[in-house]
Write a protein that holds these residues in place. Structure first.
Motif: not given
Length: 398
Positions: A113-116, A246-254, A263-269
């Motif tokens: 989830f960490y933004y690069r 916030i990105r981590a919370a969104r990642f775990h929700y999705l 992960d590749e499908e979820l990260v852009p969201k």
């Protein structure tokens, strides 16, 4: 001469796979003068190989990132690849390391989830990415990731008041267990002023728009209408930690919502930047009202307009569907149109009505049309039909 030999050897090292892009921002053959966020546009980047290197870390970087490395002189010392004389020991270090081995070392445990950051991202994101890897070693030791990966975060942020525009300190709590980000107007308040569901939460850095280098715009849906919150913190790491939390919370929700997704499908969201923002003129549904200047934001299929860029609520929203559903965008305005001040018109045709806009310049007109066309050309996903149906029944005309 030794210097000429070292120069040739350095060019050989630079030619190795992975060394032809910036180790920090992935800038492929692009370089820039170091630009402030409001200046950072692709049109100001020049084609060039990475022409700087950290002689202590053994990585090749672009000019913009080299200036960020100068902020950590105790960790990194940079030199120009082309214009400075290199010692044999420095060339040998670059040959022994390089971008790919450095990535394997400094990015061992980067959370999905960490933004690069990319080279087009604001200075804050790029600087903190560099510090996280080389100074704090966050991706070599998982315990250093606790501030944004624990599933709970609490702290104070400066939040812009909806009515008076003043920034005041407010307590924020992000809880994955509760599925929400909350803020409180008073430190000892029991009930939150707002509850933002992680399901619809988004965050994007807006330093120029907010007028603060650490400014973050948080959006969420309330009654299916977009609500904006503008915040900042005086500590740059604190602000980026909030963003990644916030990105981590969104990642775990999705992950729970879409258990079969990769992960590749979820990260852009997780979070998204707006497709396009800026001023245009608009008229009302009868096309007889005078055109008014408004701030427009294109967020995926939602086109919203505001009287001021920092308004909490949009004055109106319109859904932009796909060409398969009879949505089109056209340059210009109908011949009978009157009341506009800017001469570069745009007409959006929907199944219900036409929306008329005017841009100040031809370049702005082209950019807006291109943004609309990208959305219209994309087939609608099943869940987007709900959004279209909502807008058909919502009394918020442009």
């Amino acid at each position: 001469m030794e210097s000429e030999r070292n120069k040739r050897l350095l060019q050989d090292v630079l030619a190795r796979p992975g060394n032809d892009v910036c180790a920090d921002c992935g800038n492929a053959g692009l370089s820039s003068d170091f630009l402030e966020p409001e200046q950072e546009t692709l049109g100001q980047w020049e084609i060039r190989e990475p022409d700087w290197a950290s002689v202590t870390l053994g990585v090749f970087v672009c000019q913009g990132c080299s200036l960020l490395h100068r902020g950590i002189p105790h960790i990194s010392r940079v030199k120009s690849v082309q214009q400075e004389i290199w010692d044999t020991s420095e060339v040998e270090l670059m040959a022994a390391m390089g971008n790919e081995p450095a990535k394997a070392k400094y990015e061992q445990k980067v959370p999905a989830f960490y933004y690069r950051p990319k080279h087009t991202d604001c200075k804050l994101l790029r600087e903190q990415w560099i510090r996280a890897r080389y100074e704090r070693n966050e991706f070599e030791f998982i315990e250093k990731q606790e501030p944004y990966s624990a599933g709970y975060r609490e702290g104070f942020l400066w939040k812009r008041g909806r009515d008076n525009g003043q920034f005041l300190s407010r307590k924020f709590i992000l809880s994955e267990r509760e599925g929400a980000l909350k803020y409180f107007n008073k430190q000892d308040a029991r009930d939150p002023k707002a509850v933002m569901k992680i399901e619809t939460l988004n965050a994007t850095f807006q330093p120029a728009k907010i007028g603060n280098p650490y400014g973050l715009q948080i959006t969420y849906l309330r009654d299916n209408s977009t609500r904006n919150i503008f915040v900042y913190h005086s500590d740059s790491k604190e602000m980026v930690d909030w963003f990644n939390a916030i990105r981590a919370a969104r990642f775990h929700y999705l992950q729970v919502a879409f258990p079969g997704a990769s992960d590749e499908e979820l990260v852009p969201k997780l979070t998204r930047s707006f497709m396009k923002e800026g001023f245009m003129e608009k008229t009302g549904p009868k096309h007889t009202e005078g055109f008014k200047k408004r701030w427009f934001t294109m967020d995926d299929r939602r086109l919203m307009y505001f009287k001021d860029p920092l308004d909490a609520y949009a004055r109106g929203e319109v859904f932009i569907g796909s060409k398969e559903n009879s949505y089109t965008v056209l340059p210009g305005l109908p011949p009978s149109t009157q009341g506009y001040h800017w001469n570069h018109g745009i007409t959006i045709v929907t199944p219900d009505r036409k929306f008329l806009f005017a841009c100040e310049t031809e370049a702005e007109q082209r950019d807006w049309i291109a943004a609309f066309q990208r959305v219209i050309n994309r087939p609608m996903r099943p869940q987007e039909y709900f959004g279209e149906d909502h807008f058909h029944h919502k009394n918020a005309p442009l």
